[in-house]
Design an enzyme around this catalytic site. Structure first.
Site, PDB file in Angstrom:
ATOM      1  N   TYR A  96     -26.288  -6.804 -73.653  1.00 57.39           N
ATOM      2  CA  TYR A  96     -26.803  -6.523 -74.994  1.00 57.39           C
ATOM      3  C   TYR A  96     -26.082  -5.290 -75.521  1.00 57.39           C
ATOM      4  O   TYR A  96     -25.893  -4.313 -74.801  1.00 57.39           O
ATOM      5  CB  TYR A  96     -28.309  -6.254 -74.944  1.00 57.39           C
ATOM      6  CG  TYR A  96     -28.915  -5.833 -76.262  1.00 57.39           C
ATOM      7  CD1 TYR A  96     -29.033  -6.741 -77.316  1.00 57.39           C
ATOM      8  CD2 TYR A  96     -29.365  -4.523 -76.466  1.00 57.39           C
ATOM      9  CE1 TYR A  96     -29.595  -6.356 -78.532  1.00 57.39           C
ATOM     10  CE2 TYR A  96     -29.938  -4.144 -77.678  1.00 57.39           C
ATOM     11  CZ  TYR A  96     -30.052  -5.059 -78.709  1.00 57.39           C
ATOM     12  OH  TYR A  96     -30.606  -4.678 -79.906  1.00 57.39           O
ATOM     13  N   ASP A 129     -19.900  -0.091 -72.640  1.00 56.02           N
ATOM     14  CA  ASP A 129     -21.101   0.235 -73.404  1.00 56.02           C
ATOM     15  C   ASP A 129     -22.079   0.899 -72.436  1.00 56.02           C
ATOM     16  O   ASP A 129     -22.763   0.233 -71.665  1.00 56.02           O
ATOM     17  CB  ASP A 129     -21.697  -1.026 -74.032  1.00 56.02           C
ATOM     18  CG  ASP A 129     -22.944  -0.715 -74.868  1.00 56.02           C
ATOM     19  OD1 ASP A 129     -23.363   0.467 -74.888  1.00 56.02           O
ATOM     20  OD2 ASP A 129     -23.488  -1.653 -75.486  1.00 56.02           O
ATOM     21  N   LYS A 141     -29.362   6.428 -76.377  1.00 50.92           N
ATOM     22  CA  LYS A 141     -30.516   6.707 -75.505  1.00 50.92           C
ATOM     23  C   LYS A 141     -30.549   8.154 -74.972  1.00 50.92           C
ATOM     24  O   LYS A 141     -30.896   9.059 -75.709  1.00 50.92           O
ATOM     25  CB  LYS A 141     -30.607   5.645 -74.410  1.00 50.92           C
ATOM     26  CG  LYS A 141     -30.775   4.243 -75.041  1.00 50.92           C
ATOM     27  CD  LYS A 141     -31.255   3.158 -74.142  1.00 50.92           C
ATOM     28  CE  LYS A 141     -31.646   1.938 -74.965  1.00 50.92           C
ATOM     29  NZ  LYS A 141     -30.686   0.848 -74.977  1.00 50.92           N
TER      30      LYS A 141
HETATM   31  C1  PLP Z   1     -30.098   0.102 -76.281  1.00 47.36           C
HETATM   32  C2  PLP Z   1     -28.709  -0.400 -76.235  1.00 47.36           C
HETATM   33  C3  PLP Z   1     -27.936  -0.583 -77.393  1.00 47.36           C
HETATM   34  C4  PLP Z   1     -28.513  -0.395 -78.766  1.00 47.36           C
HETATM   35  O1  PLP Z   1     -28.916   0.905 -78.998  1.00 47.36           O
HETATM   36  P1  PLP Z   1     -29.942   1.187 -80.216  1.00 47.36           P
HETATM   37  O2  PLP Z   1     -30.091   2.670 -80.203  1.00 47.36           O
HETATM   38  O3  PLP Z   1     -31.194   0.443 -79.862  1.00 47.36           O
HETATM   39  O4  PLP Z   1     -29.305   0.687 -81.445  1.00 47.36           O
HETATM   40  C5  PLP Z   1     -26.618  -0.950 -77.249  1.00 47.36           C
HETATM   41  N1  PLP Z   1     -26.069  -1.146 -76.043  1.00 47.36           N
HETATM   42  C6  PLP Z   1     -26.775  -1.002 -74.911  1.00 47.36           C
HETATM   43  C7  PLP Z   1     -26.107  -1.203 -73.598  1.00 47.36           C
HETATM   44  C8  PLP Z   1     -28.120  -0.643 -74.968  1.00 47.36           C
HETATM   45  O5  PLP Z   1     -28.818  -0.523 -73.838  1.00 47.36           O
END
Ligand code: PLP
Length: 430
Positions: free
Chosen positions: A145, A240, A268
């Site tokens: 994701y 990511d 995060k």
């Molecule tokens: C949480 C997350 C996102 C999205 O971040 P948001 O702050 O919710 O937009 C993208 N990539 C990864 C791997 C994530 O865990």
């Protein structure tokens, strides 16, 4: 049964005001059933709902709160900063301070740009990769994701070379055609796709520790293979690390696996519980970003001073000696305790962790590496376990596809209590 009447009432009202009563879908409890609790406050490892029920929290705002709730250093930094105003739309020393702290302690990046969410970081990283390479297609992996970026809300379609199929209404087909979706941990799939299409592919994006669809641990060899292929074909490798960044170590998965990606995205933990994202790379690649280069990206509230101060306070704490060692120890304790019980009883359940990220699944495999290994049919069991734990005052993210996080605020007593509750819950549903 615990009383949840205030939360229930708030949820009824919220549903008249916001779609599904929430501002992010998973909060609505749809995959476990029942009504979400509304949280009034948090302190350390604990959260309290609007009916004054207390829970040991393993959601930790979905990962950001590595120090736990209302950490004193983070709280103090926010309060001191906010007294001087909340936003200027002009540079502040706080941006230098956070950027410097990160870059000085992270061997895999030289320059960083702050944004306001993980989604925004990923979206910007893709644009940068396209700008740098002059190519347009992106490879992503089923089970990763990357936020709600249009072209990444795709799953594998049918056919040999799989152009994505959108998982959301409102995404034009022309966008999903720019995305190729491959299975995780499959070297051949990546090799053959790149061999044929490398002239069109700008980047491979992966969660090096996929933790948004269960915890799918990739082999080191697979990640190295991605690195080698990307170098060979002039494709940029994007890690990511919105979840794994500052979580499995200060240098995230790049540091853990000792692999140099071309671009890293953060979110995060980086904001200490405030809305911050970032993307980072070498000087050379980052100098393609405006105003130096021609890849445009901007943000009115980017580098917000209050958020920068919170991020600095939290990351500063992460850099203390043995910080990650202690976290890992507590997660190991939790996982080992539950695992012992599972083995004694012979349950077809697996539980494992990497650093302070843990996950359990109803499966006879010890580790899962691909999305299609997750048994969706067993999620009804998860929902039952979830509600048992909920009653016992243990709060997890409300979905069996979500991982749990141990924070620095969890004590060994909290962990022992949790082990007991999880084992009891398994005994009840198995
Ligand atoms: C949480 C997350 C996102 C999205 O971040 P948001 O702050 O919710 O937009 C993208 N990539 C990864 C791997 C994530 O865990």
């Amino acid at each position: 049964m615990k009383n949840h009447s205030n939360s229930a009432q708030l949820f009824e009202k919220a549903k008249t005001l916001m779609p599904g009563g929430v501002n992010s879908p998973v909060r609505a409890f749809k995959s476990v059933g029942g009504t979400p609790v509304f949280i009034k406050k948090g302190k350390g490892a604990y959260i309290t709902d609007e009916d004054n029920n207390e829970y040991i929290d393993y959601c930790c705002s979905w990962g950001p709160l590595i120090l736990g709730h209302a950490n004193e250093d983070v709280e103090k930094a926010i309060i001191e900063t906010v007294k001087n105003g909340t936003s200027f739309g002009a540079p502040t020393a706080l941006e230098n301070q956070l950027a410097d702290l990160i870059i000085a302690n992270h061997s895999y990046i030289e320059k960083i740009r702050f944004v306001s969410s993980g989604t925004e970081a990923v979206m910007s990283a893709l644009r940068l990769a396209r700008g740098v390479t002059g190519k347009s297609k992106i490879i992503k992996f089923e089970g990763c994701y990357h936020g709600h970026v249009d072209s990444l809300l795709v799953k594998a379609g049918s056919g040999l070379i799989t152009f994505g199929e959108s998982t959301s209404a409102g995404v034009p087909e022309s966008f999903t055609n720019e995305t190729i979706v491959l299975p995780l941990n499959d070297e051949d799939a990546v090799s053959s796709t790149l061999e044929k299409l490398h002239h069109q592919i700008a980047a491979i994006i992966i969660e090096p520790i996929p933790a948004n669809n269960g915890l799918l641990l990739q082999s080191h060899k697979f990640l190295l293979h991605l690195r080698e292929l990307c170098t060979k074909y002039n494709v940029l490798l994007i890690f990511d690390e919105v979840i794994s960044g500052f979580r499995v170590g200060f240098e995230g998965a790049a540091g853990l696996y000792k692999i140099q990606p071309d671009i890293i995205t953060f979110g995060k933990i980086i904001g200490g519980g405030m809305p911050v994202g970032a993307y980072a790379s070498s000087h050379e690649i980052m100098n393609h970003v405006s105003p130096v280069g021609n890849v445009y990206q901007a943000g009115t509230l980017s580098g917000n001073p209050v958020a920068m101060a919170a991020g600095y306070a939290q990351l500063h704490a992460c850099l203390q000696e043995d910080f990650y060692h202690h976290l890992q120890h507590k997660a190991d304790l939790l996982v080992d305790g539950v695992k012992k019980h599972i083995e004694q009883k012979g349950y077809e359940i697996t539980i494992y962790n990497i650093g302070s990220i843990f996950w359990f699944a109803f499966s006879d495999m010890t580790h899962l590496t691909r999305a299609d290994q997750i048994n969706a049919g067993k999620m009804t069991l998860f929902a039952k376990v979830y509600h048992h734990l909920f009653e016992e005052g243990i709060y997890f993210g409300p979905s069996g596809y979500e991982v749990g996080f141990v924070s620095a605020a969890h004590t060994e007593a909290d962990i022992q209590k949790t082990i007991k509750a999880i084992c009891n819950a398994f005994d009840k549903v198995m």
